[in-house]
Design a protein around this motif. Structure first.
Motif, mmCIF file in Angstrom:
data_model
loop_
_atom_site.group_PDB
_atom_site.id
_atom_site.type_symbol
_atom_site.label_atom_id
_atom_site.label_comp_id
_atom_site.label_asym_id
_atom_site.label_seq_id
_atom_site.Cartn_x
_atom_site.Cartn_y
_atom_site.Cartn_z
ATOM 1 N N ILE A 18 0.906 -1.203 0.115
ATOM 2 C CA ILE A 18 -0.104 0.089 0.048
ATOM 3 C C ILE A 18 0.835 0.805 0.033
ATOM 4 C CG2 ILE A 18 -2.133 1.285 1.288
ATOM 5 C CD1 ILE A 18 -2.550 -1.547 2.579
ATOM 6 N N THR A 148 -6.950 1.655 3.272
ATOM 7 C CA THR A 148 -6.962 1.045 2.409
ATOM 8 C C THR A 148 -7.040 -0.430 2.755
ATOM 9 O OG1 THR A 148 -5.301 3.064 1.288
ATOM 10 C CG2 THR A 148 -5.326 0.223 0.378
ATOM 11 N N ASP A 199 -7.253 4.058 -2.438
ATOM 12 C CA ASP A 199 -6.342 3.777 -2.585
ATOM 13 C C ASP A 199 -5.291 4.672 -3.590
ATOM 14 O OD1 ASP A 199 -6.307 3.756 -5.313
ATOM 15 O OD2 ASP A 199 -6.089 1.526 -4.620
#
Lengths: 432, 432
Positions: A18, A148, A199
């Motif tokens: 991420i 996320t 994201d």
């Protein structure tokens, strides 16, 4: 025709990271970090992640080992060579060389320290303890990762077609918001969505869309990695952690009251009188302004966070006028849970009376409300924060302008309130 | 990692073919073609393409050599082996072996004849002349190609981001329409968009979305290639060209009046009493119904095209009742310029009173109105038709139920009107 090399390579990934760069953070973290590194590097602090939206039980929807794998991945990251060159060579707010060589050398060697994780009542309690300069970057990565992962859990329940509809609706919704801003000729928009974005790639899309549609009305992004990747301005000022930690270093009530201005003295030393936008609400905006030394009124502007933004704007304009400054030359930067309706109304109320900036966050980079193809609300934004909770062996306190939003143990909050007073405080609902 | 083989291969295409299979057509063309092949293969006909939206000057926006390259590509197509197997082996409307071996053998050898192209007053005039069986498939390919080239000209002016916004908005819009149909429990929806679709891949997306969202409420598609590719039902009945051409073969007024029922006699012979949905409006619905032999009332249902659909539905129900049939067992298939609002209103007016079908066309597979990111209307649907204009050495006439929509030279239209009468005709605006 299958690209066998790409396919085999893609399958090798254990996780889809991420956070892939230490620059995938808000610009103000780096600005603050340089100050902290110079003056307070070793002050022991603890940051804690809190999910204010307690009805969303994150530990039930995100696997602990997934969370750990993402956090562990951040601990493998180091500033890259190209990133260091960009930080050293780029111009920020028209100024070269904002980041000094000794700071960049230290930053290049930095790896993030360990974290602690516990599950309490369906929530992850993440804490990050250590020297302030080493710990403080965790804030944005931790929020971004948890947020996320929660989004991914929602996405994992959807078919490919449903995902396509979801993103189509979200993009159409965002473009509709940009339409309204462009039609109204709004300027001063900046992306502040990093920690609460859907994201990384969606934030990138939103940035490209905003830059395209708003043109010069779009200032840039708080996200350093995206500013570098896309050639946008990196936008940022400073945050509550500076006065919160500095207040724990005070030994007398007078020092405690003065600590909120001491932050600004150090800031203008660090940045040679540039980047002068202050955040007055840590212990209450009204007392901050009335007690401020006169040189604070020479700063470029202020950021509005926890107070009703219309009240805060009027208060700031009145204050500059009372100090003999022309408010029309001053910047008011709004930044708390803004959506397009708020921006339009604030622009209408203040355009021409002061310079305006809008730090547009969650509802810019993560507004999927009403976009789920089956009407579920799996992706409605939640309110995650990661705040400094202890410093210098003491609880870290934030009062804010919102009586519903203090952080810290009740007794210490009460002590701070007695010292700073309650002038101008009110109640506001927290949406995002 | 670049896939060099794919990249080099992709670059080799001179054009991006719009029609890639002879099955990329409406199912009713094949059903009609089998009848024509058996009874009228050699009748000389001419089909002509007409842009009813004359304000859109197609010849100014689509290059002639592009158009010719696409049409030439269609002339290279032949029925593929897998396609022939599928036509022979598949079950249509629950019946096996609808297409006879002699017809399939002939179809497998078919290549489309030449076309003529002229530019008149900013419009392409395309004509296709030859034996009816060889020419008639041109209709759908020609409309599809011109329509898609015009769409591509609009798309070519947009950036990648704008295209992304455009498709996001269009998908969100279509899903919103499907939401409304699903919420209302509408059944009997079929895709009739082939000739006026945005393009092949967008029609495919729309089909997948409709099948997913409407479930059993979605019957299938008129597009044979997509029915084959996606495993959906191929949907279709018959069209105006049959009575239009048969009427030119009549030598007396009585034969002329009878020709519209002669079509149905041949149809039920060809399909062994199946697929019995008639289209009554070629020379006026009211005269068709009142003059129809009683066995026509035994057919499964009728398709409503040019008449106000509420009037047409009431007229059909009254007619079945007057002929002693139960309208609740009969199908009314609406098919003229429908959008979701029309479908909801028609369902409300007729549900429970007859069986309902909705052939949803342009505004299913090509509704980009309001989706352009800068508000342009480059992609608003236009009304292209390709009709038989001459047959058997005579002008081919369609009166329809709409006084604004006859086709053919005025004198011949007047002669037909005198023969068939004007009962039940009215004025309706043509939208798409």
């Amino acid at each position: 025709m299958i690209n066998f090399a790409s396919r085999a390579y893609d399958r090798r990934w254990r996780i889809d990271p991420i956070v892939r760069s230490l620059l995938d953070t808000d610009f103000y973290k780096l600005l603050m970090l340089q100050l902290i590194h110079r003056h307070f590097a070793a002050v022991p602090v603890t940051f804690s992640l809190i999910n204010r939206t307690w009805t969303v039980r994150l530990a039930d929807m995100v696997e602990r080992r997934e969370l750990e794998a993402q956090l562990d991945h951040v601990r493998t990251l180091q500033l890259g060579r190209q990133e260091r060159i960009w930080l050293a060579g780029n111009t920020f707010y028209g100024t070269e060389g904002i980041f000094r060589p000794d700071f960049l050398a230290w930053l290049s060697a930095l790896r993030l320290p360990e974290y602690e994780i516990e599950v309490v009542d369906g929530q992850y309690e993440l804490t990050f303890s250590g020297p302030w300069a080493e710990v403080m970057l965790w804030e944005v990565y931790a929020i971004t990762i948890v947020n996320t992962l929660r989004n991914r859990a929602g996405l994992a329940r959807m078919s490919e077609l449903e995902l396509d509809v979801l993103y189509s609706r979200a993009k159409a919704k965002l473009w509709g918001k940009l339409d309204r801003l462009a039609d109204a000729g709004i300027t001063g928009i900046a992306d502040f969505s990093t920690r609460r974005r859907a994201d990384f790639l969606y934030q990138e899309w939103a940035l490209l869309a905003a830059a395209d549609h708003l043109g010069d009305g779009f200032l840039g992004t708080s996200n350093v990695a995206l500013a570098m990747k896309l050639g946008l301005e990196a936008i940022g000022t400073n945050a509550h952690e500076l006065p919160m930690v500095l207040s724990t270093l005070a030994e007398t009530e007078a020092e405690l009251r003065a600590s909120q201005y001491r932050v600004l003295e150090l800031w203008q030393q660090t940045y040679d009188g540039r980047l002068k936008v202050f955040l007055p609400d840590t212990f209450g905006t009204t007392q901050f302004l009335s007690g401020a030394p006169d040189w604070v009124a020479d700063w470029t502007g202020l950021r509005v966070d926890s107070k009703d933004p219309f009240e805060a704007g009027e208060e700031a304009i009145d204050w500059w006028a009372s100090r003999g400054r022309d408010p029309r030359s001053k910047l008011v930067l709004f930044s708390d849970g803004l959506d397009v309706g708020d921006i339009l109304a604030l622009d209408k109320a203040f355009r021409g009376r002061c310079r305006l900036g809008f730090g547009w966050g969650t509802l810019f980079g993560n507004d999927f409300r009403g976009c789920h193809p089956r009407g579920a609300d799996d992706l409605a934004p939640i309110s995650l924060v990661c705040k400094v909770t202890r410093a210098n062996g003491r609880p870290a306190i934030k009062l804010s302008d919102n009586l519903a939003k203090p952080t810290g143990p009740a007794a210490e909050v009460a002590r701070y309130r007695a010292i700073f007073g309650g002038a101008g405080l009110g109640h506001r609902d927290v949406v995002v």
